[in-house]
Design a protein around this motif. Structure first.
Motif, PDB file in Angstrom:
ATOM      1  N   CYS A 216     -23.810 -42.004   5.350  1.00  0.00           N
ATOM      2  CA  CYS A 216     -24.847 -41.596   4.388  1.00  0.00           C
ATOM      3  C   CYS A 216     -25.998 -40.873   5.064  1.00  0.00           C
ATOM      4  O   CYS A 216     -26.710 -40.073   4.420  1.00  0.00           O
ATOM      5  CB  CYS A 216     -25.363 -42.817   3.619  1.00  0.00           C
ATOM      6  SG  CYS A 216     -25.970 -44.135   4.697  1.00  0.00           S
TER       7      CYS A 216
ATOM      8  N   PRO B 255     -27.367 -40.826  -2.928  1.00  0.00           N
ATOM      9  CA  PRO B 255     -27.952 -41.545  -4.086  1.00  0.00           C
ATOM     10  C   PRO B 255     -27.412 -41.039  -5.423  1.00  0.00           C
ATOM     11  O   PRO B 255     -27.207 -41.827  -6.354  1.00  0.00           O
ATOM     12  CB  PRO B 255     -29.455 -41.277  -3.946  1.00  0.00           C
ATOM     13  CG  PRO B 255     -29.650 -40.993  -2.489  1.00  0.00           C
ATOM     14  CD  PRO B 255     -28.420 -40.265  -2.064  1.00  0.00           C
ATOM     15  N   ASP B 256     -27.149 -39.741  -5.493  1.00  0.00           N
ATOM     16  CA  ASP B 256     -26.657 -39.197  -6.754  1.00  0.00           C
ATOM     17  C   ASP B 256     -25.227 -39.679  -7.034  1.00  0.00           C
ATOM     18  O   ASP B 256     -24.872 -39.946  -8.189  1.00  0.00           O
ATOM     19  CB  ASP B 256     -26.703 -37.670  -6.688  1.00  0.00           C
ATOM     20  CG  ASP B 256     -26.432 -37.033  -8.036  1.00  0.00           C
ATOM     21  OD1 ASP B 256     -27.120 -37.405  -9.009  1.00  0.00           O
ATOM     22  OD2 ASP B 256     -25.495 -36.199  -8.126  1.00  0.00           O
TER      23      ASP B 256
ATOM     24  N   ARG C 252     -25.464 -43.092  -8.414  1.00  0.00           N
ATOM     25  CA  ARG C 252     -25.888 -43.074  -9.820  1.00  0.00           C
ATOM     26  C   ARG C 252     -24.708 -42.818 -10.741  1.00  0.00           C
ATOM     27  O   ARG C 252     -24.540 -43.489 -11.781  1.00  0.00           O
ATOM     28  CB  ARG C 252     -26.963 -41.985 -10.010  1.00  0.00           C
ATOM     29  CG  ARG C 252     -27.447 -41.817 -11.442  1.00  0.00           C
ATOM     30  CD  ARG C 252     -28.450 -40.697 -11.516  1.00  0.00           C
ATOM     31  NE  ARG C 252     -27.885 -39.421 -11.085  1.00  0.00           N
ATOM     32  CZ  ARG C 252     -27.134 -38.633 -11.862  1.00  0.00           C
ATOM     33  NH1 ARG C 252     -26.839 -39.007 -13.099  1.00  0.00           N
ATOM     34  NH2 ARG C 252     -26.684 -37.487 -11.405  1.00  0.00           N
TER      35      ARG C 252
ATOM     36  N   LEU D 166     -26.879 -47.973   1.051  1.00  0.00           N
ATOM     37  CA  LEU D 166     -27.998 -47.122   0.670  1.00  0.00           C
ATOM     38  C   LEU D 166     -29.295 -47.930   0.531  1.00  0.00           C
ATOM     39  O   LEU D 166     -30.386 -47.429   0.806  1.00  0.00           O
ATOM     40  CB  LEU D 166     -27.679 -46.398  -0.641  1.00  0.00           C
ATOM     41  CG  LEU D 166     -26.587 -45.318  -0.563  1.00  0.00           C
ATOM     42  CD1 LEU D 166     -26.320 -44.723  -1.937  1.00  0.00           C
ATOM     43  CD2 LEU D 166     -26.978 -44.216   0.407  1.00  0.00           C
ATOM     44  N   TYR D 167     -29.170 -49.184   0.113  1.00  0.00           N
ATOM     45  CA  TYR D 167     -30.363 -50.032  -0.007  1.00  0.00           C
ATOM     46  C   TYR D 167     -30.975 -50.274   1.369  1.00  0.00           C
ATOM     47  O   TYR D 167     -32.205 -50.318   1.519  1.00  0.00           O
ATOM     48  CB  TYR D 167     -29.988 -51.361  -0.660  1.00  0.00           C
ATOM     49  CG  TYR D 167     -31.151 -52.301  -0.844  1.00  0.00           C
ATOM     50  CD1 TYR D 167     -31.991 -52.186  -1.951  1.00  0.00           C
ATOM     51  CD2 TYR D 167     -31.418 -53.303   0.087  1.00  0.00           C
ATOM     52  CE1 TYR D 167     -33.065 -53.050  -2.123  1.00  0.00           C
ATOM     53  CE2 TYR D 167     -32.490 -54.158  -0.069  1.00  0.00           C
ATOM     54  CZ  TYR D 167     -33.311 -54.035  -1.168  1.00  0.00           C
ATOM     55  OH  TYR D 167     -34.386 -54.895  -1.336  1.00  0.00           O
TER      56      TYR D 167
ATOM     57  N   ASN E  71     -32.067 -46.312   2.492  1.00  0.00           N
ATOM     58  CA  ASN E  71     -32.948 -45.541   1.598  1.00  0.00           C
ATOM     59  C   ASN E  71     -33.294 -46.398   0.390  1.00  0.00           C
ATOM     60  O   ASN E  71     -32.918 -46.104  -0.741  1.00  0.00           O
ATOM     61  CB  ASN E  71     -32.229 -44.261   1.180  1.00  0.00           C
ATOM     62  CG  ASN E  71     -33.171 -43.291   0.453  1.00  0.00           C
ATOM     63  OD1 ASN E  71     -34.376 -43.541   0.319  1.00  0.00           O
ATOM     64  ND2 ASN E  71     -32.608 -42.191  -0.047  1.00  0.00           N
TER      65      ASN E  71
ATOM     66  N   GLN F   9     -35.228 -44.999  -3.087  1.00  0.00           N
ATOM     67  CA  GLN F   9     -34.509 -44.284  -4.143  1.00  0.00           C
ATOM     68  C   GLN F   9     -33.399 -45.137  -4.772  1.00  0.00           C
ATOM     69  O   GLN F   9     -33.000 -44.867  -5.902  1.00  0.00           O
ATOM     70  CB  GLN F   9     -33.882 -42.998  -3.572  1.00  0.00           C
ATOM     71  CG  GLN F   9     -34.914 -41.936  -3.183  1.00  0.00           C
ATOM     72  CD  GLN F   9     -34.248 -40.654  -2.696  1.00  0.00           C
ATOM     73  OE1 GLN F   9     -33.112 -40.677  -2.269  1.00  0.00           O
ATOM     74  NE2 GLN F   9     -34.984 -39.541  -2.752  1.00  0.00           N
ATOM     75  N   THR F  10     -32.908 -46.109  -4.074  1.00  0.00           N
ATOM     76  CA  THR F  10     -31.700 -46.798  -4.542  1.00  0.00           C
ATOM     77  C   THR F  10     -31.912 -48.270  -4.839  1.00  0.00           C
ATOM     78  O   THR F  10     -30.938 -48.979  -5.136  1.00  0.00           O
ATOM     79  CB  THR F  10     -30.588 -46.649  -3.485  1.00  0.00           C
ATOM     80  OG1 THR F  10     -31.055 -47.211  -2.251  1.00  0.00           O
ATOM     81  CG2 THR F  10     -30.231 -45.189  -3.291  1.00  0.00           C
TER      82      THR F  10
ATOM     83  N   THR G 209     -29.199 -50.372  -6.963  1.00  0.00           N
ATOM     84  CA  THR G 209     -28.476 -51.451  -6.294  1.00  0.00           C
ATOM     85  C   THR G 209     -28.534 -52.736  -7.097  1.00  0.00           C
ATOM     86  O   THR G 209     -27.522 -53.433  -7.272  1.00  0.00           O
ATOM     87  CB  THR G 209     -29.043 -51.668  -4.884  1.00  0.00           C
ATOM     88  OG1 THR G 209     -28.947 -50.446  -4.135  1.00  0.00           O
ATOM     89  CG2 THR G 209     -28.302 -52.782  -4.158  1.00  0.00           C
TER      90      THR G 209
END
Length: 980
Positions: free
Chosen positions: A439, A447-448, A451, A475-476, A479, A482-483, A487
């Protein structure tokens, strides 16, 4: 009518129809005296005796009588039916029948007894000890018909009793070529396991287990193959040309498991030949070839094109050929193989296409030079219309990207865009894993993707849901701004999923990445757990670990141990005692060159008492052969001269010989009349040369006067007996006048011509024959090529004392250079299989202008293949080779008549060899007589003493009569040519 009904019943059995209802009616005919009907009844009973045991028991007495039938087929059928009745009560009867059949005169009945042994063992295992005794007896059978069946019984009853094979090992190896095909398969498989326990590993010096210290390796003795090990490999090699695929496969697995690495390559061509057979055979062969190519890749590389895939091949054959092509891929042929793979991807067979993409991935993993090329090709497949092709490409790309992810971030971005189109669960899961694992290379896209996946979470497959949870956790941790909300949303959805694995994973990850008061110490190591570097996957062949199963077995085919499979034993650390395979053989055949017992008689009277089985040449051969005229004229004693004359004209086929014979007939008539007059003047008979040995050789020596021997009585019956020109045993010479010594007027030329020929009874021995002085020399090394050193060699035709099986090669070294040559010796002998070389002692110094001679021995192993080696000096090495003419591989062996008969019978020679030997004998004798007559004619012109001349002529006449009338029963010095 009954016979027709029985045949109809047999036809019903052959078609698979149930004919058991007819059992009571058929079993009544078991006592029928008609052999044809009885055979049909036995065939029926073998099929249904196990189902109708009670009715079959009623005919036990009939079966027992059948065991005594004169017809071997009836005896075998009775035993077969008896062993098919699965009732414990008759076990003693079956055991007795098997023991009797094992001693039967018919090999077919003994073969049936061997088949009955496993049946009885399965019915009552307690009979094992008695059955082993029968097996031991049948293993000693020398009939090829029995060998395969008894080995099968051995494998079923007592495969652990390897001691039963020791004494029969060499016999089984020698009989193997003549055993029926399925018996060959059984014997080869058994001998493979036997060899693994009795011989050392021929590739022990090449194994990876060389972890011992250098000192320990230096102490290890060099490997020398056991002669019995070589015997097995040599006798099974011709079976690679068998028409039966199972036999070829059995020999191939034997060579793979037992042969030295340098010799295993011979099986490749035979296995490739089997690929032209039916698809079932191809499937089994390719399974074994795929296993072989992992360890022995080189032996199949020359046959790469044989594994190219045809459009008509079944899917399973295509996949196996792909496996073989992938195993054979290397830096040299990878471009050719990849071009083939590009064609295969266009196939309509989706399973085959998926396997091809996996094969491309394996090639890229194993060969680094083409990794980028393969990866670019797989990326192009991502735009393919076929979803299965795209999905398989994604899975393979994911594995390849793990090797160098930092160089291929663009590919990861491209694959992230495919999540909207690809619906195959495995492909979607692979894309999500790649995005989550790397990532940091796609911080804006990841992130997209999460989603989009959160929207469709509830509709995804379980494998995809697990990867979505992993993506959210990674991702958590990297980043969270944003996530974080995404999450928590994904974890809440997973908390109530129907799959308990997904629920458990969600609870575990929540406690791990979202720290709370109840969180344990693991939350501190969340990043190390999720974002740790992971090793790149190793794409291996599914056949990598299959070689621990014996090739060609059902367990190897299934990759799982099947019932009844016997593990292939490990090689022994130390060689077992080879003497256990030695068999004591009673010397029934006398060694070549020794004197037979019948030659020990001191007089002809005693030798006459010896019974002669039959004449050396039969009457029919004598009448039809070229000696017909001579045989017909040799009956009367008074016509001996005309008989010899007819011999000249009848047996001499050349025109010159026939002319000389006809010219001398008139002279012989005049000489005969003068001879009769001289017989009246003389009274002393000529002594017949005798010796303790009855063997005799044809020769004429100067005749000396000796005291007369005891006269031998001659029976009148033997005069009437028809005799051939070679019937020499019963001949008794008529009294003839004593011949005065002729040494004084024998010419030197005649003595030279007839030197070495005598009428003595001494046995010819190899030592008495001097080698030919005209030995042909061959050039081994030219003086220009050898920088002044020239080498010539010749075949000395003398026994090589260190090893009688080797050909003695005499080498002459000449140093034409100005400097001395030192340390002449042989190195690096490159020989064909079975050939051996005994080097000559090293020549330490060969001065300039000098010549040296040395003798070396070469065992050409019954072939005219060249022996290649290096001739080395202290400064240079020269590659040379010695190729023998066929004649130099032969040696003459001196045999007596009985030995010649025996060898003739074993070699299967017929009347052609006998006729040739007879003609050679006559031509030689005829030539000697002509020379003797010419000598007499020349003497008449030179000498005036007519009495001496006629005495000599009378002696030659009696001598010719004596020689012509002796038969072949005492001709013992026949030359039988044997190959070294």
């Amino acid at each position: 009518m009954i016979r027709l009904q029985r045949r109809e019943t047999k036809a019903m059995i052959a078609r698979g129809k149930n004919a058991s209802d007819l059992f009571p009616a058929v079993v009544k005919n078991v006592a029928c005296k008609n052999i044809e009907v009885k055979k049909l009844v036995y065939v029926y009973l073998v099929r249904y005796a196990e189902e109708q045991q009670d009715l079959a028991l009623l005919s036990i007495s009939t079966f027992q009588r059948g065991l005594k039938d004169p017809n071997q087929l009836i005896r075998a059928s009775a035993l077969r039916v008896l062993s098919s009745i699965r009732v414990t009560i008759i076990v003693p009867i079956m055991m007795l029948a098997i023991k009797e059949a094992a001693s039967d005169m018919s090999p077919y009945v003994r073969k049936t007894a061997a088949h009955a042994i496993p049946k009885l063992y399965s019915l009552d295992p307690e009979q094992k000890d008695q059955l082993i005794e029968v097996i031991e007896k049948l293993l000693a059978d020398k009939t090829t018909l029995v060998a395969g069946s008894v080995v099968m019984a051995f494998e079923e009853v007592c495969p652990e009793r390897i001691d039963l094979i020791h004494k029969n090992y060499r016999k089984l190896c020698n009989l193997l070529i003549d055993v029926e095909e399925w018996g060959q398969v059984v014997i080869i498989n058994m001998l493979t396991r036997y060899a693994r326990t009795q011989f050392l590993n021929p590739n022990i010096n090449e194994e990876k287990e060389k972890k011992a210290e250098a000192a320990a390796m230096a102490k290890r003795k060099p490997y020398v193959m056991d002669p019995d090990h070589r015997l097995l490999l040599r006798n099974t090699k011709p079976l690679l040309q068998s028409r039966n695929a199972a036999v070829v496969m059995a020999v191939a697995q034997l060579y793979f498991h037992l042969a030295p690495k340098a010799e295993v390559g011979v099986i490749a061509k035979a296995l490739v030949r089997l690929l032209r057979s039916h698809s079932e055979v191809q499937y089994v062969v390719l399974q074994n070839v795929a296993t072989m190519t992992i360890k022995r890749r080189g032996m199949f590389e020359p046959y790469l094109k044989s594994f190219y895939i045809r459009s008509t091949d079944p899917t399973q054959i295509k996949i196996l050929k792909l496996e073989v092509l992938t195993n054979l891929a290397n830096e040299t042929n990878i471009s050719t193989i990849l071009r083939e793979f590009q064609t295969y991807i266009k196939s309509m067979d989706k399973d085959f296409v998926a396997a091809t993409i996996q094969a491309i991935g394996r090639c890229a993993t194993n060969i680094g030079e083409v990794r980028d090329t393969c990866l670019n090709g797989l990326v192009q497949l991502l735009s393919n219309r076929d979803e299965l092709v795209v999905a398989e490409s994604v899975v393979v790309i994911k594995k390849l990207l793990q090797m160098q992810p930092e160089k291929h971030s663009d590919i990861i971005k491209h694959m992230a865009k495919l999540t909207d189109n690809i619906q195959v669960p495995m492909a979607r899961a692979s894309i999500l894993w790649l995005i989550g694992e790397y990532c940091e290379h796609v911080p804006k896209i990841a992130p997209d993707v999460l989603r989009k996946m959160a929207k469709s979470f509830t509709n995804e497959e379980d494998i995809v849901k697990l990867q979505i949870i992993n993506l959210a956790a990674k991702l958590y941790l990297t980043n969270s701004k944003q996530t974080k909300l995404l999450t928590q949303y994904v974890l809440n959805l997973a908390k109530y999923d129907q799959n308990y694995d997904i629920r458990d994973r969600a609870r575990f990850i929540r406690q791990l990445i979202v720290p709370t008061e109840k969180s344990g110490a693991l939350s501190k190591y969340a990043k190390k757990l999720f974002l740790a570097l992971k090793p790149a996957p190793v794409l291996e062949s599914p056949f990598k670990d299959r070689d621990h199963f014996q090739l060609g077995s059902l367990s190897h085919l299934l990759n799982a141990k099947a019932g009844g499979y016997q593990e292939l034993p490990d090689w022994p650390e130390a060689a077992p005692d080879p003497s256990v395979r030695n068999v004591e053989v009673k010397e029934s055949v006398r060694a070549v060159g020794t004197v037979p017992e019948w030659t020990k008689c001191s007089s002809r009277e005693k030798r006459k008492e010896k019974k002669v089985e039959k004449p050396f040449y039969s009457d029919s051969e004598g009448e039809s052969g070229p000696t017909e005229s001579a045989d017909s004229e040799s009956d009367s004693a008074s016509g001996s001269e005309s008989g010899s004359g007819s011999e000249e004209s009848g047996s001499g086929s050349e025109s010159e010989e026939s002319e000389e014979g006809s010219d001398s007939e008139e002279e012989e008539e005049d000489e005969e009349e003068k001879k009769k007059k001289k017989k009246k003047e003389t009274k002393k008979p000529v002594q017949e040369s005798e010796s303790d040995d009855p063997d005799w050789s044809i020769s004429f020596q100067p005749v000396e006067s000796k005291p007369p021997s005891k006269p031998v009585k001659k029976e009148n019956k033997k005069e009437k007996k028809e005799m051939s020109l070679l019937d020499l045993d019963d001949f008794e010479p008529a009294p003839s006048p004593q011949v005065t010594p002729v040494n004084s007027f024998l010419s030197n030329s005649l003595v030279t011509d007839l030197e070495g020929l005598s009428l003595s009874d001494s046995v010819l021995s190899p030592a008495t024959i001097a080698p030919s002085s005209a030995l042909k020399n061959y050039e081994l090394l030219h003086r220009i090529t050898g920088e002044g050193l020239s080498v010539e060699y010749c075949f000395s035709r003398q026994p090589f004392s260190p090893d009688a099986n080797m050909v003695a090669v005499q080498m002459q070294f000449t140093n034409s250079a100005t400097a001395d040559t030192k340390n002449l010796h042989i190195e690096d002998a490159k020989l064909q299989s079975g050939m051996r070389v005994k080097e000559f002692p090293e020549i330490e110094l060969l001065p300039a202008g000098e010549t040296a001679t040395a003798v070396m021995g070469i065992d050409f192993c019954d072939s005219t293949q060249a022996a290649n080696f290096q001739l080395c000096t202290h400064t240079r090495k020269f590659f040379v080779s010695i190729q023998p003419p066929v004649g130099e591989l032969m040696r003459s062996v001196f045999l007596t008549e009985n030995e010649f008969k025996k060898e003739q019978g074993e070699a299967g020679t017929g009347g052609a060899v006998e006729t040739e030997s007879l003609l050679s004998f006559f031509l030689l004798f005829q030539k000697c007589l002509r020379k003797f007559r010419r000598f007499v004619q020349n003497t008449e012109k030179k000498e005036n003493n007519s009495s001496t001349q006629w005495n000599l002529l009378s002696s030659s006449s009696s001598l010719s009569q004596h020689t012509v009338q002796r038969g072949p029963e005492k001709v013992s010095s026949f030359h039988w040519v044997s190959v070294k």
